[in-house]
Motif scaffolding. Structure first.
Motif, mmCIF file in Angstrom:
data_model
loop_
_atom_site.group_PDB
_atom_site.id
_atom_site.type_symbol
_atom_site.label_atom_id
_atom_site.label_comp_id
_atom_site.label_asym_id
_atom_site.label_seq_id
_atom_site.Cartn_x
_atom_site.Cartn_y
_atom_site.Cartn_z
ATOM 1 N N ARG A 262 1.655 3.450 -9.581
ATOM 2 C CA ARG A 262 0.228 3.540 -9.295
ATOM 3 C C ARG A 262 -0.068 4.908 -8.707
ATOM 4 O O ARG A 262 0.809 5.561 -8.132
ATOM 5 C CB ARG A 262 -0.212 2.446 -8.315
ATOM 6 C CG ARG A 262 0.386 2.577 -6.918
ATOM 7 C CD ARG A 262 -0.409 1.752 -5.916
ATOM 8 N NE ARG A 262 0.181 1.773 -4.583
ATOM 9 C CZ ARG A 262 0.019 2.748 -3.700
ATOM 10 N NH1 ARG A 262 -0.681 3.831 -4.028
ATOM 11 N NH2 ARG A 262 0.566 2.682 -2.505
ATOM 12 N N PRO A 263 -1.299 5.387 -8.846
ATOM 13 C CA PRO A 263 -1.650 6.685 -8.257
ATOM 14 C C PRO A 263 -1.603 6.618 -6.734
ATOM 15 O O PRO A 263 -1.737 5.551 -6.121
ATOM 16 C CB PRO A 263 -3.092 6.918 -8.745
ATOM 17 C CG PRO A 263 -3.302 5.961 -9.857
ATOM 18 C CD PRO A 263 -2.422 4.789 -9.597
ATOM 19 N N ARG A 265 -3.169 6.921 -3.124
ATOM 20 C CA ARG A 265 -4.491 6.594 -2.613
ATOM 21 C C ARG A 265 -4.725 7.364 -1.316
ATOM 22 O O ARG A 265 -3.925 7.260 -0.375
ATOM 23 C CB ARG A 265 -4.601 5.095 -2.349
ATOM 24 C CG ARG A 265 -4.437 4.235 -3.590
ATOM 25 C CD ARG A 265 -4.281 2.772 -3.235
ATOM 26 N NE ARG A 265 -4.111 1.950 -4.437
ATOM 27 C CZ ARG A 265 -3.564 0.727 -4.426
ATOM 28 N NH1 ARG A 265 -3.163 0.188 -3.290
ATOM 29 N NH2 ARG A 265 -3.446 0.050 -5.556
ATOM 30 N N GLN A 293 -8.929 14.158 -6.284
ATOM 31 C CA GLN A 293 -9.428 13.217 -7.284
ATOM 32 C C GLN A 293 -9.257 13.781 -8.695
ATOM 33 O O GLN A 293 -8.850 13.063 -9.621
ATOM 34 C CB GLN A 293 -10.908 12.918 -7.023
ATOM 35 C CG GLN A 293 -11.516 11.874 -7.942
ATOM 36 C CD GLN A 293 -11.180 10.456 -7.509
ATOM 37 O OE1 GLN A 293 -11.392 10.083 -6.369
ATOM 38 N NE2 GLN A 293 -10.638 9.665 -8.425
ATOM 39 N N VAL A 297 -5.393 11.587 -8.126
ATOM 40 C CA VAL A 297 -5.256 10.812 -6.895
ATOM 41 C C VAL A 297 -6.485 9.936 -6.726
ATOM 42 O O VAL A 297 -7.617 10.384 -6.965
ATOM 43 C CB VAL A 297 -5.100 11.755 -5.674
ATOM 44 C CG1 VAL A 297 -5.005 10.963 -4.382
ATOM 45 C CG2 VAL A 297 -3.878 12.647 -5.850
ATOM 46 N N ASP A 298 -6.296 8.681 -6.333
ATOM 47 C CA ASP A 298 -7.423 7.806 -6.015
ATOM 48 C C ASP A 298 -7.948 8.177 -4.627
ATOM 49 O O ASP A 298 -7.219 8.074 -3.642
ATOM 50 C CB ASP A 298 -6.990 6.335 -6.007
ATOM 51 C CG ASP A 298 -6.828 5.774 -7.410
ATOM 52 O OD1 ASP A 298 -7.267 6.434 -8.367
ATOM 53 O OD2 ASP A 298 -6.252 4.679 -7.546
ATOM 54 N N VAL A 299 -9.191 8.608 -4.551
ATOM 55 C CA VAL A 299 -9.766 9.110 -3.297
ATOM 56 C C VAL A 299 -11.034 8.334 -2.976
ATOM 57 O O VAL A 299 -11.847 8.061 -3.870
ATOM 58 C CB VAL A 299 -10.078 10.621 -3.407
ATOM 59 C CG1 VAL A 299 -10.705 11.134 -2.115
ATOM 60 C CG2 VAL A 299 -8.821 11.408 -3.735
ATOM 61 N N ALA A 300 -11.184 7.998 -1.694
ATOM 62 C CA ALA A 300 -12.390 7.276 -1.272
ATOM 63 C C ALA A 300 -12.689 7.607 0.179
ATOM 64 O O ALA A 300 -11.773 7.855 0.968
ATOM 65 C CB ALA A 300 -12.188 5.768 -1.422
ATOM 66 N N TYR A 379 -4.208 2.817 2.141
ATOM 67 C CA TYR A 379 -4.121 4.216 1.709
ATOM 68 C C TYR A 379 -2.744 4.793 2.032
ATOM 69 O O TYR A 379 -2.123 4.454 3.044
ATOM 70 C CB TYR A 379 -5.209 5.047 2.395
ATOM 71 C CG TYR A 379 -6.603 4.617 2.010
ATOM 72 C CD1 TYR A 379 -7.171 5.047 0.813
ATOM 73 C CD2 TYR A 379 -7.332 3.758 2.818
ATOM 74 C CE1 TYR A 379 -8.440 4.632 0.429
ATOM 75 C CE2 TYR A 379 -8.603 3.345 2.450
ATOM 76 C CZ TYR A 379 -9.147 3.781 1.259
ATOM 77 O OH TYR A 379 -10.406 3.367 0.882
#
Length: 473
Positions: A262-263, A265, A293, A297-300, A379
């Motif tokens: 998985r990427p 986070r 992103q 990369v999953d970024v939030a 994360y």
């Protein structure tokens, strides 16, 4: 003699210098001489260097002989490095920024210094700091004030400000600093270099002042490239049998356990929780988040409730004053006020924390640790500011940040949570202010997961528009 000119040599990173030496494209003597000449030319303006090691050139000649003889070479063979003047260096002055320790010469190296030497590194010089490593500017009664090579009217920060300034100005490729609340990551941000405060205890504090109390203290590498941080960390980490906090095995890395399917986070946050943040700094953090992103990369955006409930700087102040005030009293006992500078006088005059406040602060520290732990369930890393503003002018004791007036200690708002919790944090440049000053971002990993933030930093470094910029001195 190689074809390299001095200006080429002094802005190579340590990894490249080691490669050039190992392949005989350049000699350790040429490398050392170039840095000595750079110090002679530049340091009168910057005042980053406290003491040049007398045997630096002699040791470089020995390193050159080893290369020519075909001996097995360490990963830093022939590469100069510097160390903050609170870190013991055998046979070289270590005066801790105070007349109380004027002329002090240790018999042995700090563990961190010994490990860089074992890897082939050569001690070049000691660098400036605040008195006893305590303050956000590097100034003291012994060696005076260090200046920021990007703007001499501004500070390179504290407490590892001399180290940061030396590296940024090309006087050293690699160095050692210490970090109590800001002191490796903040100066790196003010001078546009990179630094790593690893998980508490990963790198032994043996041979570094103060010996106690040290539960919030760290020693870490400072450099101009992420690969240099990774190399130095690999050499520095691991127990030495003398620092009881340093108990994690050198090769253990929690970041290695993440699923490769998985990427990564990453959660990013600016406010609230760290105090006010300048809009330029906030925009730089957002730009770094967007860059991650764009690189898979999953970024939030995230918020950490514990940071908003318990302001970490206030928690730290209540804990550390209670712990450090007796140590200051002991060190300065019997010395006149003339031997003391700003922070020693300040610390001696501070009221003691009440037992109730101390216990309340301990409980708040536990909430902060739990708050970060909960965040790391979702994360792999966090992206935050390092400092709320770029490098400030000398002597400033208050700032107006995003419309709010705060005192100078607020510079530690985004860094001190990692000292309380022991989490690893990396400082790297990703922006430039409208005044041409560096702006760094901070990558925060879970406990013992330095590999994760080093990997993310390498991604940001590869796309950064400000890589390889150097101050014009």
């Amino acid at each position: 003699m190689s074809s390299f000119v001095s200006s080429d040599i002094v802005f190579q990173d340590a990894t490249r210098l080691a490669e050039l030496i190992r392949t005989r494209q350049i000699s350790p003597v040429e490398v050392m001489q170039a840095h000595l000449e750079r110090i002679e030319a530049i340091d009168p303006k910057v005042n980053a260097i406290v003491t040049v090691a007398d045997d630096a050139l002699k040791t470089a000649r020995q390193a050159e002989a080893a290369v020519m003889a075909g001996e097995t070479l360490g990963p830093l063979h022939g590469v100069p490095f510097t160390a903050k003047d609170s870190i013991d260096t055998a046979g070289v002055l270590t005066q801790r920024g105070s007349p109380i320790f004027r002329g002090r010469v240790p018999d042995t190296d700090a563990t961190s210094v010994a490990r860089l030497k074992k890897a082939g590194g050569i001690l070049l010089a000691k660098t400036n700091l605040p008195e006893f490593s305590y303050w956000i500017e590097s100034d003291n009664l012994l060696s005076g004030r260090s200046n920021n090579p990007w703007d001499l009217e501004r500070t390179p920060g504290g407490s590892s400000g001399g180290e940061a300034a030396a590296i940024a100005a090309g006087m050293s490729p690699l160095g050692l600093g210490t970090d109590l609340a800001i002191s490796v990551r903040g100066p790196a941000a003010q001078t546009g270099i990179v630094s790593l405060k690893a998980t508490h205890g990963r790198v032994p504090m043996t041979g570094i002042f103060p010996r106690a109390p040290r539960r919030f203290w760290h020693v870490g590498p400072m450099a101009r490239s992420i690969r240099d941080l990774a190399l130095a960390f690999s050499l520095l980490a691991g127990p030495d049998g003398l620092d009881a906090y340093a108990s994690s095995t050198a090769n253990f890395d929690a970041g290695a356990g993440r699923s490769p399917h998985r990427p990564l986070r990453v959660g990013w946050l600016v406010e609230p929780g760290f105090g006010p943040i300048d809009p330029e700094v906030a925009a730089t953090v957002k730009a770094a988040a967007d860059a991650l992103q764009s690189n898979g990369v999953d970024v939030a955006p995230v918020r950490i409730a514990a940071l908003e409930r318990d302001f970490a700087l206030d928690v730290f102040n209540r804990l550390h004053v209670m712990e450090m005030k007796p140590a200051f009293a002991q060190v300065t006992a019997g010395h006149s006020e003339d031997a003391l500078y700003k922070m020693a006088k300040t610390m001696r005059a501070l009221p003691e924390t009440s037992m109730k406040d101390y216990i309340d602060a301990e409980q708040a520290a536990e909430r902060l640790r739990d708050g970060f732990a909960a965040c790391f369930q979702e994360y792999d890393a966090l992206l935050t500011p390092v400092l709320p503003i770029p490098a400030h002018r000398h002597g400033a004791d208050t700032f107006v940040i995003n419309g709010r007036t705060v005192d100078a200690t607020f510079l530690q708002g985004a860094t001190v949570p990692l000292n309380i919790t022991g989490l690893p944090g990396l400082s790297m440049r990703f922006g430039t202010s409208k005044e041409g000053l560096p702006i760094n971002v901070q990558l925060v990993g879970s406990w013992l997961a330095e590999s994760t933030i080093l990997h993310l930093a390498s991604l940001l470094e590869s796309v950064s528009a400000v890589r390889d910029l150097h101050p014009a001195l």
